[in-house]
Design an enzyme around this catalytic site. Structure first.
Site, short mmCIF file in Angstrom:
data_model
loop_
_atom_site.label_atom_id
_atom_site.label_comp_id
_atom_site.label_asym_id
_atom_site.label_seq_id
_atom_site.Cartn_x
_atom_site.Cartn_y
_atom_site.Cartn_z
N TYR A 22 -3.32 -6.42 -13.41
CA TYR A 22 -2.30 -6.47 -12.37
C TYR A 22 -2.01 -7.92 -11.98
O TYR A 22 -0.86 -8.35 -11.88
CB TYR A 22 -2.75 -5.64 -11.17
CG TYR A 22 -1.80 -5.68 -9.99
CD1 TYR A 22 -0.57 -5.04 -10.05
CD2 TYR A 22 -2.16 -6.34 -8.81
CE1 TYR A 22 0.30 -5.07 -8.96
CE2 TYR A 22 -1.30 -6.38 -7.73
CZ TYR A 22 -0.08 -5.75 -7.81
OH TYR A 22 0.78 -5.78 -6.74
N GLU A 44 2.58 -0.18 -0.78
CA GLU A 44 1.96 -1.06 0.23
C GLU A 44 1.69 -0.29 1.51
O GLU A 44 0.67 -0.50 2.15
CB GLU A 44 2.84 -2.28 0.50
CG GLU A 44 2.94 -3.27 -0.65
CD GLU A 44 1.64 -3.99 -0.99
OE1 GLU A 44 0.68 -3.95 -0.19
OE2 GLU A 44 1.60 -4.61 -2.07
N TRP A 52 -6.69 -2.16 -2.10
CA TRP A 52 -5.60 -2.12 -3.06
C TRP A 52 -6.04 -1.47 -4.37
O TRP A 52 -5.26 -0.80 -5.04
CB TRP A 52 -5.03 -3.52 -3.28
CG TRP A 52 -3.89 -3.53 -4.25
CD1 TRP A 52 -3.84 -4.16 -5.46
CD2 TRP A 52 -2.62 -2.87 -4.11
NE1 TRP A 52 -2.62 -3.93 -6.06
CE2 TRP A 52 -1.86 -3.14 -5.26
CE3 TRP A 52 -2.06 -2.06 -3.12
CZ2 TRP A 52 -0.56 -2.65 -5.45
CZ3 TRP A 52 -0.77 -1.57 -3.32
CH2 TRP A 52 -0.05 -1.86 -4.47
#
Length: 187
Positions: A22, A44, A52
């Protein structure tokens, strides 16, 4: 911090592999398009209060459950779709966050300039990459302004910190560290 290949990366991007992938290929790269940015804004929001990595590991499940984050499809969701999402163990089953995504799809479709142009209108001027993560803010004047305007327009589950995390993720700001192996985006 060196990753598994020995290249210097932002500390969070050195591992595990899903973070490295990522970090190296998505985070901080300019992303445009209404549905693409709707996905990032939604993810988000789902990340709020969680790690995350939890969202990254479930991202494909989210995409499948939310019809690829097509705003038009989500705007047509019914109570049956809400119930389906609440029962889906492959995503984060949070009532307020699911309701926000469904409501935000309607609001996003109503933006005359389009969601992508609206969000990018808050991008700050380019600045040098930070030397350390100690100097990376969690909130900026631009993220405060974005969150305030989005809430004013009817978006839900968006605050200045979530707005700034999205700005970082979609390349509105480049918060890769100065010595990171990921090259600055040329555009």
């Amino acid at each position: 911090m060196p990753g598994p290949d020995g290249l210097p990366r932002c500390p969070w991007g050195a591992g595990p592999e899903i973070y490295t992938e990522y970090h190296d290929n998505e985070w901080g790269r300019p992303l445009r398009g209404d549905d693409a940015l709707f996905e990032r804004l939604s993810l988000e929001a789902f990340q709020s209060g969680l790690s995350w990595i939890t969202i990254l590991r479930k991202r494909e499940n989210f995409r499948e459950a939310f019809d690829g984050f097509s705003m038009e499809k989500i705007a047509e969701y019914t109570d049956a779709d809400f119930d389906r999402l609440m029962a889906d163990a492959g995503i984060v089953r949070n009532r307020a966050k699911i309701e926000a995504v469904m409501a935000n799809a309607h609001v996003a479709l109503d933006q005359p300039e389009g969601l992508s142009d609206l969000l990018w209108s808050f991008a700050p001027a380019p600045r040098p990459r930070p030397e350390s993560f100690d100097t990376v803010p969690a909130v900026t004047p631009e993220s405060k302004a974005m969150a305030k305007e989005l809430r004013k327009r009817g978006f839900r589950f968006i605050g200045p910190t979530t707005a700034y995390a999205m700005m970082q993720a979609v390349g509105m700001v480049d918060d890769h560290l100065a010595d990171c192996c990921v090259p600055p985006y040329p555009g």
